[in-house]
Design a protein around this motif. Structure first.
Motif, PDB file in Angstrom:
ATOM      1  N   ARG A 133     -87.326 113.594 -30.736  1.00  0.00           N
ATOM      2  CA  ARG A 133     -86.091 113.867 -29.849  1.00  0.00           C
ATOM      3  C   ARG A 133     -85.602 112.085 -29.222  1.00  0.00           C
ATOM      4  N   LEU A 134     -86.649 110.922 -28.776  1.00  0.00           N
ATOM      5  CA  LEU A 134     -86.039 110.008 -28.925  1.00  0.00           C
ATOM      6  C   LEU A 134     -85.676 108.661 -29.675  1.00  0.00           C
ATOM      7  N   TYR A 135     -86.682 109.606 -31.062  1.00  0.00           N
ATOM      8  CA  TYR A 135     -86.243 108.431 -31.949  1.00  0.00           C
ATOM      9  C   TYR A 135     -85.351 108.613 -32.464  1.00  0.00           C
ATOM     10  N   ARG A 136     -85.097 109.659 -32.543  1.00  0.00           N
ATOM     11  CA  ARG A 136     -83.592 110.571 -32.868  1.00  0.00           C
ATOM     12  C   ARG A 136     -82.433 109.618 -32.027  1.00  0.00           C
ATOM     13  N   ASP A 137     -82.438 109.714 -30.689  1.00  0.00           N
ATOM     14  CA  ASP A 137     -81.422 109.878 -29.915  1.00  0.00           C
ATOM     15  C   ASP A 137     -81.335 108.403 -29.527  1.00  0.00           C
ATOM     16  N   GLU A 138     -82.012 107.502 -29.827  1.00  0.00           N
ATOM     17  CA  GLU A 138     -81.737 106.043 -29.524  1.00  0.00           C
ATOM     18  C   GLU A 138     -82.060 104.863 -31.080  1.00  0.00           C
ATOM     19  N   PRO A 139     -80.713 104.324 -31.080  1.00  0.00           N
ATOM     20  CA  PRO A 139     -80.530 103.863 -32.193  1.00  0.00           C
ATOM     21  C   PRO A 139     -81.641 102.316 -32.093  1.00  0.00           C
ATOM     22  N   SER A 140     -81.696 102.625 -31.188  1.00  0.00           N
ATOM     23  CA  SER A 140     -82.417 100.719 -31.392  1.00  0.00           C
ATOM     24  C   SER A 140     -83.497 101.152 -32.175  1.00  0.00           C
ATOM     25  N   LEU A 141     -84.785 101.870 -32.034  1.00  0.00           N
ATOM     26  CA  LEU A 141     -85.648 102.487 -32.103  1.00  0.00           C
ATOM     27  C   LEU A 141     -86.089 102.625 -34.052  1.00  0.00           C
ATOM     28  N   HIS A 142     -84.985 103.692 -34.528  1.00  0.00           N
ATOM     29  CA  HIS A 142     -84.877 102.967 -35.993  1.00  0.00           C
ATOM     30  C   HIS A 142     -83.762 102.811 -36.900  1.00  0.00           C
ATOM     31  N   ARG A 143     -82.292 102.561 -36.314  1.00  0.00           N
ATOM     32  CA  ARG A 143     -81.316 101.187 -36.524  1.00  0.00           C
ATOM     33  C   ARG A 143     -82.364 100.339 -37.435  1.00  0.00           C
ATOM     34  N   ASN A 144     -81.921  99.497 -38.334  1.00  0.00           N
ATOM     35  CA  ASN A 144     -82.586  98.292 -39.309  1.00  0.00           C
ATOM     36  C   ASN A 144     -83.565  98.504 -39.188  1.00  0.00           C
ATOM     37  N   SER A 145     -84.934  99.347 -39.441  1.00  0.00           N
ATOM     38  CA  SER A 145     -85.239  99.415 -39.782  1.00  0.00           C
ATOM     39  C   SER A 145     -86.098  98.397 -41.188  1.00  0.00           C
ATOM     40  N   PHE A 146     -85.028  98.514 -41.874  1.00  0.00           N
ATOM     41  CA  PHE A 146     -86.068  97.147 -43.258  1.00  0.00           C
ATOM     42  C   PHE A 146     -84.643  96.226 -43.116  1.00  0.00           C
ATOM     43  N   ASP A 147     -84.782  95.411 -41.627  1.00  0.00           N
ATOM     44  CA  ASP A 147     -83.295  94.438 -41.479  1.00  0.00           C
ATOM     45  C   ASP A 147     -85.026  93.688 -40.242  1.00  0.00           C
ATOM     46  N   ALA A 148     -84.751  91.922 -40.527  1.00  0.00           N
ATOM     47  CA  ALA A 148     -85.913  91.874 -39.832  1.00  0.00           C
ATOM     48  C   ALA A 148     -84.916  91.579 -38.527  1.00  0.00           C
ATOM     49  N   ALA A 149     -83.447  91.729 -38.931  1.00  0.00           N
ATOM     50  CA  ALA A 149     -83.104  91.552 -37.263  1.00  0.00           C
ATOM     51  C   ALA A 149     -83.298  92.977 -35.806  1.00  0.00           C
ATOM     52  N   GLY A 150     -84.026  93.798 -36.706  1.00  0.00           N
ATOM     53  CA  GLY A 150     -84.456  95.031 -36.242  1.00  0.00           C
ATOM     54  C   GLY A 150     -85.747  95.302 -35.266  1.00  0.00           C
ATOM     55  N   PHE A 151     -86.578  94.055 -35.427  1.00  0.00           N
ATOM     56  CA  PHE A 151     -87.491  93.899 -35.048  1.00  0.00           C
ATOM     57  C   PHE A 151     -88.009  92.580 -34.180  1.00  0.00           C
ATOM     58  N   GLU A 152     -88.593  92.505 -33.632  1.00  0.00           N
ATOM     59  CA  GLU A 152     -89.141  91.521 -33.041  1.00  0.00           C
ATOM     60  C   GLU A 152     -90.565  91.468 -32.614  1.00  0.00           C
ATOM     61  N   TRP A 153     -92.056  90.312 -32.433  1.00  0.00           N
ATOM     62  CA  TRP A 153     -93.113  90.325 -31.786  1.00  0.00           C
ATOM     63  C   TRP A 153     -92.242  89.903 -30.493  1.00  0.00           C
ATOM     64  N   ILE A 154     -93.453  90.652 -29.587  1.00  0.00           N
ATOM     65  CA  ILE A 154     -93.541  90.195 -27.939  1.00  0.00           C
ATOM     66  C   ILE A 154     -94.897  89.324 -28.030  1.00  0.00           C
ATOM     67  N   ASP A 155     -95.695  90.205 -28.792  1.00  0.00           N
ATOM     68  CA  ASP A 155     -97.093  89.499 -28.609  1.00  0.00           C
ATOM     69  C   ASP A 155     -97.718  90.096 -30.006  1.00  0.00           C
ATOM     70  N   CYS A 156     -98.866  89.984 -30.817  1.00  0.00           N
ATOM     71  CA  CYS A 156     -99.450  90.463 -32.127  1.00  0.00           C
ATOM     72  C   CYS A 156    -100.630  89.515 -31.486  1.00  0.00           C
ATOM     73  N   HIS A 157    -100.700  88.783 -31.134  1.00  0.00           N
ATOM     74  CA  HIS A 157    -102.233  88.130 -31.404  1.00  0.00           C
ATOM     75  C   HIS A 157    -103.438  87.919 -29.743  1.00  0.00           C
ATOM     76  N   ASP A 158    -103.465  89.148 -28.956  1.00  0.00           N
ATOM     77  CA  ASP A 158    -104.267  89.393 -28.255  1.00  0.00           C
ATOM     78  C   ASP A 158    -104.909  90.831 -28.994  1.00  0.00           C
ATOM     79  N   SER A 159    -106.235  90.198 -29.346  1.00  0.00           N
ATOM     80  CA  SER A 159    -107.383  90.589 -30.553  1.00  0.00           C
ATOM     81  C   SER A 159    -108.253  91.300 -29.441  1.00  0.00           C
ATOM     82  N   ASP A 214     -78.212  95.801 -27.485  1.00  0.00           N
ATOM     83  CA  ASP A 214     -79.526  97.241 -27.039  1.00  0.00           C
ATOM     84  C   ASP A 214     -80.807  97.337 -27.889  1.00  0.00           C
ATOM     85  N   PHE A 215     -82.277  97.532 -26.701  1.00  0.00           N
ATOM     86  CA  PHE A 215     -83.424  96.885 -27.455  1.00  0.00           C
ATOM     87  C   PHE A 215     -84.114  97.959 -26.461  1.00  0.00           C
ATOM     88  N   HIS A 216     -85.447  98.317 -27.084  1.00  0.00           N
ATOM     89  CA  HIS A 216     -86.786  98.987 -26.366  1.00  0.00           C
ATOM     90  C   HIS A 216     -87.761  98.267 -26.758  1.00  0.00           C
TER      91      HIS A 216
END
Length: 121
Positions: A1-27, A41-43
């Motif tokens: 339900r969260l995914y459906r009810d919160e537009p920032s989690l599903h809109r712009n899925s195929f657009d770079a404006a919808g996603f941003e790394w905070i950290d992808c280097h903590d291996s 709006d963001f999550h």
């Protein structure tokens, strides 16, 4: 339900404006963190890929304010151990990961947490 009810989690899925790394280097700790955007709006999504609880895990956030944990895969509701952050996480003016503000989290083992800005400090 969260995914459906919160537009920032599903809109712009195929657009770079919808996603941003905070950290992808903590291996070393096997943790990934990123933002999902829908305009202003963001999550915040943080994933811990180890069976170890991570306490005081700091991440940079895009805005000052109070963050609310809206999803925790380790919740008792899902049969987990309920390791989490409670309802209110205040950001701090601590520069981290290229951002002016940051928050300190407890990450559940083999878990995901999703946070939403709930208000200004």
């Amino acid at each position: 339900r969260l995914y459906r009810d919160e537009p920032s989690l599903h809109r712009n899925s195929f657009d770079a404006a919808g996603f941003e790394w905070i950290d992808c280097h903590d291996s070393t700790q096997s943790v990934l963190s990123y933002l999902r955007w829908d305009g202003s709006d963001f999550h915040v999504v943080v994933l811990n890929f180890t069976p170890v609880v991570r306490t005081d895990y700091r991440i940079g956030v895009p805005r000052e304010g109070r963050y609310r944990e809206v999803f925790n895969s380790d919740s008792r509701f899902y049969g987990g151990s309920d390791v989490g952050n409670g309802p209110d996480i205040a950001s701090q003016s601590v520069f981290w990961m290229g951002r002016r503000d940051s928050i300190s989290l407890t990450l559940p083992p083999l878990g995901a947490v999703v946070l939403k800005l709930s208000g200004a400090q």
